[in-house]
Scaffold this motif. Structure first.
Motif, mmCIF file in Angstrom:
data_model
loop_
_atom_site.group_PDB
_atom_site.id
_atom_site.type_symbol
_atom_site.label_atom_id
_atom_site.label_comp_id
_atom_site.label_asym_id
_atom_site.label_seq_id
_atom_site.Cartn_x
_atom_site.Cartn_y
_atom_site.Cartn_z
ATOM 1 N N LEU A 41 -16.047 -14.217 -22.412
ATOM 2 C CA LEU A 41 -14.901 -14.227 -23.321
ATOM 3 C C LEU A 41 -14.311 -15.628 -23.413
ATOM 4 O O LEU A 41 -14.511 -16.464 -22.542
ATOM 5 N N ALA A 42 -13.569 -15.866 -24.469
ATOM 6 C CA ALA A 42 -12.869 -17.147 -24.596
ATOM 7 C C ALA A 42 -11.820 -17.234 -23.502
ATOM 8 O O ALA A 42 -10.931 -16.401 -23.416
ATOM 9 N N THR A 43 -11.916 -18.231 -22.644
ATOM 10 C CA THR A 43 -11.051 -18.276 -21.466
ATOM 11 C C THR A 43 -10.102 -19.462 -21.454
ATOM 12 O O THR A 43 -9.270 -19.571 -20.562
ATOM 13 N N ALA A 44 -10.224 -20.374 -22.439
ATOM 14 C CA ALA A 44 -9.322 -21.521 -22.444
ATOM 15 C C ALA A 44 -7.878 -21.061 -22.513
ATOM 16 O O ALA A 44 -6.993 -21.634 -21.887
ATOM 17 N N HIS A 45 -7.635 -20.001 -23.265
ATOM 18 C CA HIS A 45 -6.274 -19.489 -23.401
ATOM 19 C C HIS A 45 -5.737 -19.026 -22.052
ATOM 20 O O HIS A 45 -4.570 -19.247 -21.724
ATOM 21 N N ASP A 46 -6.574 -18.369 -21.253
ATOM 22 C CA ASP A 46 -6.137 -17.881 -19.952
ATOM 23 C C ASP A 46 -5.690 -19.035 -19.056
ATOM 24 O O ASP A 46 -4.641 -18.971 -18.421
ATOM 25 N N MET A 47 -6.508 -20.063 -18.974
ATOM 26 C CA MET A 47 -6.174 -21.193 -18.120
ATOM 27 C C MET A 47 -4.941 -21.924 -18.648
ATOM 28 O O MET A 47 -4.054 -22.301 -17.890
ATOM 29 N N ALA A 48 -4.895 -22.118 -19.947
ATOM 30 C CA ALA A 48 -3.752 -22.797 -20.541
ATOM 31 C C ALA A 48 -2.476 -21.992 -20.304
ATOM 32 O O ALA A 48 -1.397 -22.558 -20.095
ATOM 33 N N ARG A 49 -2.601 -20.659 -20.341
ATOM 34 C CA ARG A 49 -1.435 -19.799 -20.158
ATOM 35 C C ARG A 49 -0.883 -19.922 -18.739
ATOM 36 O O ARG A 49 0.318 -20.082 -18.538
ATOM 37 N N GLU A 50 -1.771 -19.847 -17.755
ATOM 38 C CA GLU A 50 -1.324 -19.999 -16.365
ATOM 39 C C GLU A 50 -0.692 -21.369 -16.140
ATOM 40 O O GLU A 50 0.376 -21.488 -15.537
ATOM 41 N N HIS A 51 -1.390 -22.401 -16.607
ATOM 42 C CA HIS A 51 -0.892 -23.765 -16.438
ATOM 43 C C HIS A 51 0.464 -23.932 -17.112
ATOM 44 O O HIS A 51 1.378 -24.570 -16.567
ATOM 45 N N ARG A 52 0.616 -23.333 -18.282
ATOM 46 C CA ARG A 52 1.860 -23.483 -19.040
ATOM 47 C C ARG A 52 3.046 -22.851 -18.306
ATOM 48 O O ARG A 52 4.108 -23.470 -18.184
ATOM 49 N N VAL A 53 2.876 -21.639 -17.809
ATOM 50 C CA VAL A 53 4.017 -20.970 -17.194
ATOM 51 C C VAL A 53 4.393 -21.629 -15.869
ATOM 52 O O VAL A 53 5.582 -21.796 -15.560
ATOM 53 N N ILE A 54 3.399 -22.054 -15.092
ATOM 54 C CA ILE A 54 3.712 -22.725 -13.832
ATOM 55 C C ILE A 54 4.421 -24.047 -14.093
ATOM 56 O O ILE A 54 5.399 -24.389 -13.425
ATOM 57 N N SER A 55 3.930 -24.779 -15.079
ATOM 58 C CA SER A 55 4.569 -26.060 -15.420
ATOM 59 C C SER A 55 5.996 -25.842 -15.904
ATOM 60 O O SER A 55 6.912 -26.601 -15.560
ATOM 61 N N ALA A 56 6.211 -24.797 -16.700
ATOM 62 C CA ALA A 56 7.541 -24.530 -17.250
ATOM 63 C C ALA A 56 8.539 -24.152 -16.164
ATOM 64 O O ALA A 56 9.732 -24.454 -16.271
ATOM 65 N N LEU A 57 8.070 -23.510 -15.115
ATOM 66 C CA LEU A 57 8.962 -23.025 -14.060
ATOM 67 C C LEU A 57 9.200 -24.065 -12.966
ATOM 68 O O LEU A 57 9.967 -23.815 -12.034
ATOM 69 N N ARG A 58 8.592 -25.221 -13.089
ATOM 70 C CA ARG A 58 8.629 -26.217 -12.016
ATOM 71 C C ARG A 58 10.051 -26.601 -11.614
ATOM 72 O O ARG A 58 10.354 -26.750 -10.422
ATOM 73 N N ASP A 59 10.940 -26.777 -12.579
ATOM 74 C CA ASP A 59 12.305 -27.241 -12.275
ATOM 75 C C ASP A 59 13.317 -26.107 -12.241
ATOM 76 O O ASP A 59 14.511 -26.326 -12.436
ATOM 77 N N THR A 60 12.850 -24.894 -11.995
ATOM 78 C CA THR A 60 13.730 -23.735 -11.865
ATOM 79 C C THR A 60 13.780 -23.312 -10.392
ATOM 80 O O THR A 60 13.020 -23.839 -9.566
ATOM 81 N N PRO A 61 14.628 -22.353 -10.034
ATOM 82 C CA PRO A 61 14.648 -21.870 -8.650
ATOM 83 C C PRO A 61 13.410 -21.079 -8.239
ATOM 84 O O PRO A 61 13.279 -20.705 -7.073
ATOM 85 N N VAL A 62 12.497 -20.805 -9.178
ATOM 86 C CA VAL A 62 11.282 -20.056 -8.850
ATOM 87 C C VAL A 62 10.292 -20.994 -8.173
ATOM 88 O O VAL A 62 9.907 -22.017 -8.753
ATOM 89 N N PRO A 63 9.867 -20.704 -6.946
ATOM 90 C CA PRO A 63 8.929 -21.598 -6.255
ATOM 91 C C PRO A 63 7.509 -21.465 -6.808
ATOM 92 O O PRO A 63 6.900 -20.399 -6.747
ATOM 93 N N VAL A 64 7.004 -22.535 -7.377
ATOM 94 C CA VAL A 64 5.641 -22.574 -7.920
ATOM 95 C C VAL A 64 5.004 -23.894 -7.509
ATOM 96 O O VAL A 64 5.697 -24.879 -7.255
ATOM 97 N N PRO A 65 3.673 -23.946 -7.450
ATOM 98 C CA PRO A 65 3.010 -25.221 -7.161
ATOM 99 C C PRO A 65 3.217 -26.207 -8.300
ATOM 100 O O PRO A 65 3.343 -25.816 -9.459
ATOM 101 N N GLY A 66 3.229 -27.473 -7.977
ATOM 102 C CA GLY A 66 3.245 -28.486 -9.015
ATOM 103 C C GLY A 66 1.891 -28.530 -9.711
ATOM 104 O O GLY A 66 0.856 -28.316 -9.081
ATOM 105 N N THR A 67 1.875 -28.783 -11.004
ATOM 106 C CA THR A 67 0.612 -28.857 -11.741
ATOM 107 C C THR A 67 0.174 -30.312 -11.882
ATOM 108 O O THR A 67 1.006 -31.210 -12.047
ATOM 109 N N VAL A 68 -1.129 -30.531 -11.793
ATOM 110 C CA VAL A 68 -1.697 -31.873 -11.895
ATOM 111 C C VAL A 68 -2.249 -32.110 -13.297
ATOM 112 O O VAL A 68 -1.923 -33.103 -13.939
ATOM 113 N N LEU A 69 -3.106 -31.192 -13.770
ATOM 114 C CA LEU A 69 -3.635 -31.313 -15.122
ATOM 115 C C LEU A 69 -4.331 -30.030 -15.541
ATOM 116 O O LEU A 69 -4.687 -29.189 -14.719
#
Length: 340
Positions: A64-92
């Motif tokens: 299946l087309a999976t670029a969307h899946d990876m982009a989706r995970e990366h997007r939400v983790i990156s968006a939550l970085r400066d919130t009180p929700v503890p998430v790993p920092g994203t590199v790329l």
């Protein structure tokens, strides 16, 4: 133990890509190991002997087309970085499948332990176990308090009609793997449809929130929330219902579906629900519907695994017993829904 080129990860190609996109990040030859316990996506721990990162990519042979899946995970983790929700920092994020054979993203490595079974929790002792598990609703409240628009996630999902679509989606999944009579499953599905609650204001939902999808640090705090592949905008109480379901005792000896609920000191589902309600101020009076829906979802997932096992396409320890668990989760869903 690190190895060269574990399945799905060409380390020289990864190193060359990182050097091109993040010059100076990698300072030596890369070694890697597969992180066990992930869901559908593959997770690797990567190190150059000094720094450590985590790489996520789709499973091998995924058509299946999976670029969307990876982009989706990366997007939400990156968006939550400066919130009180503890998430790993994203590199790329790399959406070019030519690099590793599939899209992937790299994030910071976070120290912590994922507790997946009651046996793993037991050495902590009853009091520490209680404190660790009670941290879960607190972190969930922090997630559901994030304003999606403020962090750039205003278009992350379609919250209108969320519960109807979820029920329809999992009903289709059931029909796709239905190969035997399952007493009560149609009753459960029908009852869920007739009693759909009115959703509260939509939030970012994790989609698979439970203890083994978070890392706990040495102080017993949630160091990071992981596995965001099912995240979207929707009804926050679906997260709470799933957490409650996994926190209820399942009277199935030697169950291949691991939960932590049997550990000494583990809070009850009721305690976790009450803590969430107190900290969030949300009305949780309909939580039995959400917990019953979580039972329905897991029954459908297990039936799919059982169906693939009967076709000979799923092998491994415990898969031969999955089928006998499905009626248990259907019954639990019905009994939960009847509580009102």
């Amino acid at each position: 133990m690190s190895e060269q080129n574990p399945p799905g990860l060409d380390l020289p190609r990864l190193a060359a890509y990182l050097e091109r996109e993040r010059p100076g990040l990698v300072r030596g030859p890369l070694g890697a190991e597969v992180v066990q316990g992930g869901r559908s996506n593959l997770t690797y721990r990567v190190t150059d002997g000094t720094g450590r990162w985590v790489v996520r990519r789709p499973p091998l042979g995924h058509v299946l087309a999976t670029a969307h899946d990876m982009a989706r995970e990366h997007r939400v983790i990156s968006a939550l970085r400066d919130t009180p929700v503890p998430v790993p920092g994203t590199v790329l994020l790399c959406e070019d499948p030519e690099v590793l054979g599939a899209p992937f993203y790299v994030m910071d490595h976070v120290e912590g332990t994922p507790y997946r079974t009651a046996e793993e929790l037991a050495p902590l002792g009853a009091q520490r176990t209680r404190e660790v598990v009670l941290a879960l609703p607190e972190t969930l409240v922090a997630l559901h308090a994030v304003d999606p628009h403020e962090v750039g996630l205003g278009d992350f999902g379609r919250p209108e009609g969320f519960l109807e679509r979820q029920l329809r989606r999992w009903s289709k999944q059931l029909e796709a793997s239905r190969s035997r009579e399952l007493a009560g499953v149609d009753e459960l599905r029908g009852a869920l449809g007739e009693a759909l609650p009115d959703s509260p204001r939509p939030t970012v939902v994790h989609g698979d929130y439970r203890l083994d999808n978070v890392l706990i640090d040495a102080d017993g705090e949630v160091a990071a929330v992981l596995d965001w592949e099912m995240s979207t905008l929707g009804d926050p109480l679906t997260d709470l219902g799933l957490l409650a379901m996994y926190s209820e005792r399942q009277d199935v000896p030697d169950s291949p579906v691991s939960t932590t609920s049997g550990a000494p000191g583990h809070p009850s589902a009721t305690e976790l629900i009450e803590r969430y309600a107190r900290l969030s101020g949300r009305d949780v009076s309909q939580i039995n519907w959400y917990t019953a829906f979580a039972y329905f979802k897991l029954a459908v997932i297990l039936e799919g695994i059982h169906y693939r096992f009967t076709l000979g396409s799923t092998v491994g320890a415990g898969f031969d017993r999955i089928g006998e668990l499905v009626p248990v989760f259907i019954d639990n869903g019905l009994s939960t829904l009847r509580k009102g």
